[in-house]
Design a protein around this motif. Structure first.
Motif, PDB file in Angstrom:
ATOM      1  N   LYS A 307       0.823  -1.213   0.000  1.00 36.43           N
ATOM      2  CA  LYS A 307       0.000   0.000   0.000  1.00 36.43           C
ATOM      3  C   LYS A 307       0.860   1.268   0.000  1.00 36.43           C
ATOM      4  O   LYS A 307       0.678   2.153  -0.830  1.00 36.43           O
ATOM      5  CB  LYS A 307      -0.961   0.011   1.189  1.00 36.43           C
ATOM      6  N   GLU A 308       1.761   1.385   0.976  1.00 37.88           N
ATOM      7  CA  GLU A 308       2.703   2.517   0.980  1.00 37.88           C
ATOM      8  C   GLU A 308       4.098   2.076   0.551  1.00 37.88           C
ATOM      9  O   GLU A 308       5.005   2.887   0.452  1.00 37.88           O
ATOM     10  CB  GLU A 308       2.806   3.153   2.384  1.00 37.88           C
ATOM     11  N   ASN A 340      -0.657   7.237  -1.054  1.00 37.06           N
ATOM     12  CA  ASN A 340      -0.975   6.530   0.188  1.00 37.06           C
ATOM     13  C   ASN A 340      -0.022   6.926   1.312  1.00 37.06           C
ATOM     14  O   ASN A 340      -0.419   6.988   2.484  1.00 37.06           O
ATOM     15  CB  ASN A 340      -0.908   5.017  -0.036  1.00 37.06           C
ATOM     16  N   LYS A 344      -0.991   8.299   5.001  1.00 35.13           N
ATOM     17  CA  LYS A 344      -0.571   7.589   6.208  1.00 35.13           C
ATOM     18  C   LYS A 344       0.187   8.511   7.165  1.00 35.13           C
ATOM     19  O   LYS A 344       0.025   8.432   8.385  1.00 35.13           O
ATOM     20  CB  LYS A 344       0.298   6.388   5.810  1.00 35.13           C
TER      21      LYS A 344
END
Length: 362
Positions: A307-308, A340, A344
């Motif tokens: 995701k990141e 992302n 975050k």
């Protein structure tokens, strides 16, 4: 509530950066606090940051932390705080001893690392057990860290997990400062990997350099920029093969690493262990995808795999290389991971984490 934070000295380090960030937040909400440094620090730049941000602090000039115990007791009796907070190992124990003479003042400890194997001497375990008996609250930076300290006598009900913090406004300001015009910052020509860590054994620069050898073969326009200094710098520089000498840059310690991160394509951390790696969330704040090893503790609680960025096996340079190649060769993935990452990073902003501290202090 009145808080007294007790630190070792104004020197470059994660604890001091935490202190600066949380105190800036305290100033913004008018919270009653003071910072006591037990020794004179060596970082004139950081001291000036404390002054420029109107941090309320006082410096003692003690020869050692343990010899400062009588002065701690005397000063606490003078300023009468409701809570004392320490966040550096040797200071934690000294304040625990001081609390025996000031029992009405609550004592909180913020632990920034797990207990490593080379620290498990009889004397250190005895000190830790004493701290567990004396302190009212332990602040652990990760869930893994909480579990670790429960092994040493700290009761679960007395442990709270609060992640480290970053000052997003400050980082976004520093990104705009032009501190270098290095040709590698041209993203249309180069694919820049940046690392930022002290040059010490646990950071495993050997893994990073071996990984980069593979990356460069797959992506010839890849470059590696290493920020930071440390006792192993000369040894690490000698690890670089002659063929990569002009593709790996050692820039040394940078007071503004954010500018370098912002101009990179990906950030990497190859450590064997960490506490809560602030450098990872700083990279996220700069919009960088992250490739990190699954070390104890912190990274796997920050980075959601795929995701990141990617969390890969510790010590596995092939896994690091594969993840870096995947990100550098896929623009769509870099863009997605970058978006992302910025989202975050907001979870760790001082405004959010500061409220968590206020909730336990009150």
């Amino acid at each position: 509530m009145k808080l007294l934070m007790i630190m070792s000295a104004i020197d470059i380090g994660g604890a001091q950066r935490f202190c600066l960030n949380i105190c800036k937040y305290f100033n913004s909400i008018g919270y009653d606090y003071q910072v006591l440094f037990l020794r004179k620090g060596k970082s004139a730049d950081l001291r000036q940051e404390f002054i420029d941000n109107h941090i309320c602090f006082l410096e003692f000039d003690c020869k050692s932390v343990m010899r400062s115990i009588p002065q701690i007791v005397q000063y606490v009796n003078k300023v009468k705080p409701d809570v004392m907070l320490s966040t550096v190992g040797n200071v934690d124990f000294a304040v625990a001893v001081a609390k025996l003479f000031i029992p009405k003042v609550k004592f909180y400890i913020r632990k920034a690392n797990v207990v490593f194997d080379n620290q498990k001497s009889v004397a250190n375990m005895a000190k830790l057990g004493f701290e567990a008996l004396i302190c009212n609250k332990l602040i652990a930076l990760t869930k893994d860290m909480k579990q670790d300290y429960m092994q040493y006598g700290f009761k679960e009900k007395n442990i709270v997990v609060i992640n480290n913090m970053i000052d997003l406004e400050y980082i976004n300001q520093r990104i705009k400062e032009v501190v270098s015009e290095h040709e590698w910052f041209n993203k249309t020509t180069y694919r820049l990997i940046v690392a930022n860590a002290r040059m010490v054994p646990e950071k495993r620069y050997d893994v990073l350099i071996k990984a980069f050898e593979r990356v460069e073969k797959a992506i010839p326009e890849a470059r590696l920029m290493i920020l930071g200094n440390g006792p192993l710098r000369e040894q690490i520089e000698k690890m670089v093969p002659q063929s990569l000498k002009n593709k790996i840059s050692f820039t040394g310690f940078q007071n503004n690493p954010y500018y370098y991160m912002y101009h990179a394509s990906v950030f990497t951390l190859t450590s064997d262990y960490e506490g809560f790696p602030n450098v990872v969330i700083e990279a996220l704040a700069c919009g960088l995808p992250v490739v990190t090893t699954n070390c104890k503790t912190g990274p796997r609680e920050i980075i959601e795999n795929g995701k990141e960025g990617y969390v890969v096996k510790r010590g596995d340079y092939n896994a690091v290389a594969d993840a870096l190649i995947e990100i550098l060769s896929n623009k769509g993935k870099r863009v997605s991971f970058s978006q992302n990452a910025i989202k975050k990073a907001k979870q760790y902003d001082v405004e959010k984490i500061g409220k968590e501290y206020i909730s336990i202090l009150n």
